[in-house]
Design a protein around this motif. Structure first.
Motif, PDB file in Angstrom:
ATOM      1  N   ARG A  28       5.068  -6.149  -2.171  1.00  0.00           N
ATOM      2  CA  ARG A  28       4.881  -4.718  -1.910  1.00  0.00           C
ATOM      3  C   ARG A  28       4.424  -3.997  -3.172  1.00  0.00           C
ATOM      4  NH1 ARG A  28       2.617  -0.959   0.658  1.00  0.00           N
ATOM      5  NH2 ARG A  28       3.734   1.051   0.729  1.00  0.00           N
ATOM      6  N   GLU A  31       0.809  -4.578  -3.506  1.00  0.00           N
ATOM      7  CA  GLU A  31       0.053  -3.735  -2.569  1.00  0.00           C
ATOM      8  C   GLU A  31      -0.088  -2.319  -3.107  1.00  0.00           C
ATOM      9  OE1 GLU A  31       1.989  -3.857   1.176  1.00  0.00           O
ATOM     10  OE2 GLU A  31       1.609  -5.995   1.517  1.00  0.00           O
ATOM     11  N   LEU A  32       1.008  -1.794  -3.625  1.00  0.00           N
ATOM     12  CA  LEU A  32       0.978  -0.443  -4.167  1.00  0.00           C
ATOM     13  C   LEU A  32       0.092  -0.349  -5.401  1.00  0.00           C
ATOM     14  CD1 LEU A  32       4.739   0.491  -3.737  1.00  0.00           C
ATOM     15  CD2 LEU A  32       2.805   1.365  -2.403  1.00  0.00           C
ATOM     16  N   GLU A  35      -3.431  -0.239  -4.248  1.00  0.00           N
ATOM     17  CA  GLU A  35      -3.740   1.095  -3.743  1.00  0.00           C
ATOM     18  C   GLU A  35      -3.969   2.064  -4.906  1.00  0.00           C
ATOM     19  OE1 GLU A  35      -0.679   2.382  -1.130  1.00  0.00           O
ATOM     20  OE2 GLU A  35      -0.901   0.669   0.255  1.00  0.00           O
ATOM     21  N   ARG A  38      -7.362   1.408  -6.450  1.00  0.00           N
ATOM     22  CA  ARG A  38      -8.479   1.930  -5.641  1.00  0.00           C
ATOM     23  C   ARG A  38      -8.623   3.436  -5.818  1.00  0.00           C
ATOM     24  NH1 ARG A  38      -5.920  -1.408  -1.553  1.00  0.00           N
ATOM     25  NH2 ARG A  38      -6.994  -3.433  -1.382  1.00  0.00           N
ATOM     26  N   GLU A  39      -7.488   4.107  -5.905  1.00  0.00           N
ATOM     27  CA  GLU A  39      -7.528   5.565  -6.041  1.00  0.00           C
ATOM     28  C   GLU A  39      -7.806   5.995  -7.481  1.00  0.00           C
ATOM     29  OE1 GLU A  39      -3.889   7.075  -4.538  1.00  0.00           O
ATOM     30  OE2 GLU A  39      -4.205   6.341  -2.491  1.00  0.00           O
TER      31      GLU A  39
END
Length: 242
Positions: A28, A31-32, A35, A38-39
């Motif tokens: 997890r 995954e974060l 993210e 990407r941002e």
């Protein structure tokens, strides 16, 4: 890459106030992190820069410790050639290789330093890392001390055209008036092995990875250095008592 992941995970966990780290699985967290990348893709560069800066700081601190612990042998090794003023109040140590083009390029800078500052003691560390020719040249130069011709031979080797190999080194030795038969015998002396081994060990410990590399006071300076900078560093070392 693992260190990069760790840094990014730390960044994410510190930045996040919505969850506790104990509530997140490693998957997890990844995954974060993805993210977040990407941002905000710039955080990757920031993390790498942080890692590089910390590594540089760690290496600098380690080198400073090595320098402090080994300053006496660096500056006063009786088995190291000395040029300039043997009783000078500032010591410059150069690690070099006769086949290094940058060492040859720095030759006039060294000469300018010695001319400008008569109180500089120049200690040479033969560090032959560029092949068998370099090893032969270093051993021959160190052996020339037995005939009192190290300085003359050193400058001649530094000023020669082409690579230092056995044939060219012997030719230069003859040109400066060395007894070549004696030189070859003296090249096998144990103190020559000891000098080169010590140079290898100290250069690694100080974090040097190429020639030329200098120690001037507390300054560790890799690469080509201009005479003006050498003079300035010598003055700073003198002012600080190093």
């Amino acid at each position: 890459m693992r260190r990069l992941w760790q840094s990014l995970c730390i960044f994410l966990m510190v930045a996040s106030t919505a969850v506790y780290a104990d509530d997140l699985s490693e998957d997890r967290i990844k995954e974060l992190v993805l993210e977040a990348i990407r941002e905000n893709p710039e955080i990757v560069l920031e993390a790498v820069q942080i890692i590089e800066q910390r590594e540089q700081e760690r290496q600098a601190a380690a080198a400073a410790t090595v320098l402090s612990e080994n300053r006496d042998i660096l500056e006063n090794d009786p088995n190291a050639p000395v040029l300039g003023n043997p009783d000078g109040d500032v010591t410059v140590v150069e690690f070099f290789d006769y086949n290094c083009p940058y060492c040859r390029r720095v030759k006039p800078q060294i000469e300018a330093l010695l001319e400008a500052d008569p109180n500089v003691k120049l200690v040479y560390r033969e560090w032959p890392i560029l092949g068998d020719g370099s090893v032969f040249a270093a051993r021959a130069a160190l052996a020339s001390r037995e005939q009192g011709k190290y300085e003359e031979f050193h400058w001649a080797l530094m000023g020669m055209a082409g690579r230092a190999e056995e044939a060219t080194v012997i030719r230069v030795a003859e040109e400066v008036g060395l007894d070549v038969a004696k030189l070859r015998r003296d090249m096998n002396a144990p103190e020559i092995d000891a000098h080169i081994a010590a140079s290898m060990e100290m250069s690694r410990a100080l974090g040097f990875n190429g020639t030329p590399s200098f120690v001037i006071g507390d300054a560790l300076v890799p690469g080509v250095i201009e005479a003006e900078q050498m003079i300035q560093l010598a003055q700073e070392a003198r002012a600080s008592g190093q």
